[in-house]
Design an enzyme around this catalytic site. Structure first.
Site, PDB file in Angstrom:
ATOM      1  N   HIS A   3       0.873  -1.195   0.000  1.00  0.00           N
ATOM      2  CA  HIS A   3       0.000   0.000   0.000  1.00  0.00           C
ATOM      3  C   HIS A   3       0.897   1.228   0.000  1.00  0.00           C
ATOM      4  CE1 HIS A   3      -3.881   2.068   1.539  1.00  0.00           C
ATOM      5  NE2 HIS A   3      -3.035   3.013   1.137  1.00  0.00           N
ATOM      6  N   ASP A  53       1.060   2.407   3.614  1.00  0.00           N
ATOM      7  CA  ASP A  53       0.218   3.587   3.419  1.00  0.00           C
ATOM      8  C   ASP A  53       1.053   4.858   3.527  1.00  0.00           C
ATOM      9  OD1 ASP A  53      -1.962   5.143   2.813  1.00  0.00           O
ATOM     10  OD2 ASP A  53      -2.801   5.100   4.833  1.00  0.00           O
ATOM     11  N   HIS A 108       1.591   5.286  -1.806  1.00  0.00           N
ATOM     12  CA  HIS A 108       1.165   6.414  -2.650  1.00  0.00           C
ATOM     13  C   HIS A 108       2.394   7.010  -3.313  1.00  0.00           C
ATOM     14  CE1 HIS A 108      -2.973   6.509  -1.058  1.00  0.00           C
ATOM     15  NE2 HIS A 108      -2.406   6.037   0.029  1.00  0.00           N
ATOM     16  N   LEU A 109       2.512   6.822  -4.628  1.00  0.00           N
ATOM     17  CA  LEU A 109       3.708   7.307  -5.322  1.00  0.00           C
ATOM     18  C   LEU A 109       3.498   8.652  -6.006  1.00  0.00           C
ATOM     19  CD1 LEU A 109       5.127   3.925  -6.676  1.00  0.00           C
ATOM     20  CD2 LEU A 109       6.032   5.314  -4.800  1.00  0.00           C
ATOM     21  N   ARG A 110       2.251   9.155  -5.941  1.00  0.00           N
ATOM     22  CA  ARG A 110       1.943  10.511  -6.416  1.00  0.00           C
ATOM     23  C   ARG A 110       2.324  10.742  -7.874  1.00  0.00           C
ATOM     24  NH1 ARG A 110      -1.352  10.682  -2.142  1.00  0.00           N
ATOM     25  NH2 ARG A 110      -0.492  11.578  -0.263  1.00  0.00           N
ATOM     26  N   ASN A 167      -5.136   6.938  -6.232  1.00  0.00           N
ATOM     27  CA  ASN A 167      -5.845   8.200  -5.939  1.00  0.00           C
ATOM     28  C   ASN A 167      -5.055   9.427  -6.382  1.00  0.00           C
ATOM     29  OD1 ASN A 167      -3.944   7.925  -3.861  1.00  0.00           O
ATOM     30  ND2 ASN A 167      -5.210   9.016  -2.369  1.00  0.00           N
ATOM     31  N   HIS A 173      -4.890  -0.734   5.933  1.00  0.00           N
ATOM     32  CA  HIS A 173      -4.460   0.002   7.135  1.00  0.00           C
ATOM     33  C   HIS A 173      -5.419  -0.159   8.316  1.00  0.00           C
ATOM     34  CE1 HIS A 173      -7.168   2.752   5.095  1.00  0.00           C
ATOM     35  NE2 HIS A 173      -6.252   3.177   4.257  1.00  0.00           N
TER      36      HIS A 173
HETATM   37  C1  NCD Z   1      -3.835   9.007   1.808  1.00  0.00           C
HETATM   38  C2  NCD Z   1      -3.343  10.044   0.812  1.00  0.00           C
HETATM   39  O1  NCD Z   1      -2.857  11.080   1.239  1.00  0.00           O
HETATM   40  O2  NCD Z   1      -3.406   9.790  -0.397  1.00  0.00           O
HETATM   41  N1  NCD Z   1      -3.921   9.572   3.116  1.00  0.00           N
HETATM   42  C3  NCD Z   1      -3.917   8.920   4.295  1.00  0.00           C
HETATM   43  O3  NCD Z   1      -4.043   9.566   5.335  1.00  0.00           O
HETATM   44  N2  NCD Z   1      -3.736   7.631   4.360  1.00  0.00           N
HETATM   45  C4  NCD Z   1      -5.096   8.431   1.321  1.00  0.00           C
HETATM   46  C5  NCD Z   1      -5.463   7.152   2.015  1.00  0.00           C
HETATM   47  O4  NCD Z   1      -4.878   6.109   1.774  1.00  0.00           O
HETATM   48  O5  NCD Z   1      -6.401   7.199   2.812  1.00  0.00           O
HETATM   49 ZN    ZN Z   2      -3.474   4.968   1.432  1.00  0.00          ZN
END
Ligand code: NCD
Ligand code: ZN
Length: 333
Positions: free
Chosen positions: A13, A240, A15-17, A41, A167
């Protein structure tokens, strides 16, 4: 023990943006992990097979050593007919965000039952359903628990669909995932293993510890630690890691998300060691997730050495978890 070598971990999990931040995030991820499950996302989100292929080539152009496990975002407009195409484009999972629960979830799903035909198609195609398990419109500490009946309902309608509750942050969720049989698993982050609500807000909000779902009580944290250390194959690591620029973290409405990639393995190693469970670390970081996702184990390895280092106050404009603190274990690169 002063040195530890494990099968190269996976982050299920991450987030690589996009944009300027993305290459830095990829580089930090590939120092530690063999594979990473890439969250969809982005803006705009990864919804179609084409979106997914485009995003993957952007990622691959900067991260040759990392294997990107791609996901798509399930939105109200997602149609069952899209699943075959998404799968052949390389999707291994679809991510469900209930509407409004977290960063960029304005287009999230309001009524989960409308998506049952999509879940049916995912079940048939053997695509995993990853769920951000929070119900919006409820007080933040209650959101995960309030979502659990929905998880039960999805599982009881689609008993062969593999589901990951992402998570997990409460004892109640840990309990339920254990009860639901082999098709339902959970990811556990490093911050939910280490922090509780007081670390997030104690009179005032600490934006560096603010994330969704919010870190819960000491009892919840203890339940997470216990399950992570226990060698239960349905609970595995997903960071995450969700970086936001300093600007987005400051001010009146800081965005939720904790950047943990560079500190995740040192912190996990320290935690498992402090409970005398170092022998369980590799299962949690490198084996159970791969098994659930029906992937082979990584070929490479990762070594950590017991050597103190100080976590930088900032990485490329992003404040990491444990900024400026001294950690005992260090990743050897
Ligand atoms: C994540 C994000 O910033 O993209 N933020 C978070 O607090 N975990 C989104 C997510 O996975 O809920
Ligand atoms: Zn996340």
């Amino acid at each position: 023990m002063t040195e530890l070598t494990i099968i190269r971990p996976d982050d299920f999990h991450n987030h690589l943006r996009q944009g300027e931040l993305m290459p830095h995030l990829v580089q930090e991820t590939e120092k530690v992990f063999g594979r990473t499950l890439v969250m969809p996302n982005t803006l705009p989100p990864v919804v179609t097979g084409e979106d997914l292929q485009r995003y993957r080539s952007e990622l691959e152009s900067v991260g040759a050593d990392l294997q990107f496990l791609m996901t798509f975002k399930i939105i109200q407009e997602t149609k069952p007919e899209m699943i075959t195409g998404l799968k052949s484009a390389g999707a291994i999972a679809g991510k469900l965000y209930p509407q409004g629960v977290t960063t960029n979830a304005e287009d999230g799903v309001e009524d989960v039952e409308n998506l049952f035909p999509v879940f049916e198609a995912m079940q048939q195609e053997n695509v995993v359903l990853c769920i951000h398990g929070e119900l919006s419109g409820v007080e933040d500490l209650q959101r995960e628990e309030a979502f659990l009946p929905t998880l039960k309902k999805i599982h009881s309608n689609f008993s062969k669909l593999r589901i990951v509750l992402e998570h997990v942050s409460t004892e109640a969720a840990v309990q339920l995932v254990q009860e639901l049989g082999e098709k339902v698993a959970a990811t556990v982050t490093v911050h939910h293993l280490l922090l509780s609500t007081e670390d997030v807000r104690n009179g005032k909000l600490n934006p560096d510890h603010f994330c969704a779902p919010i870190c819960k009580s000491e009892a919840d944290r203890a339940a997470l630690v216990q399950i992570a250390l226990s060698g239960h194959p349905k609970f595995f690591f997903g960071s995450d890691s969700a970086p936001h620029s300093r600007k987005d973290k400051e001010g009146e409405h800081p965005k939720p998300g904790i950047y943990s990639t560079p500190v995740a393995l040192p912190l996990l190693t320290g935690l498992f060691e402090s409970h005398d469970k170092l022998d369980q670390l590799e299962d949690f970081t490198s084996r159970f997730g791969a098994e659930f996702y029906q992937l082979p184990q990584n070929q490479g390895q990762l070594s950590l050495v017991k050597e103190e280092w100080m976590v930088p106050k900032e990485y490329f404009g992003v404040v990491p978890l444990k900024k400026g603190e001294r950690l005992k274990w260090k990743v050897m690169v």
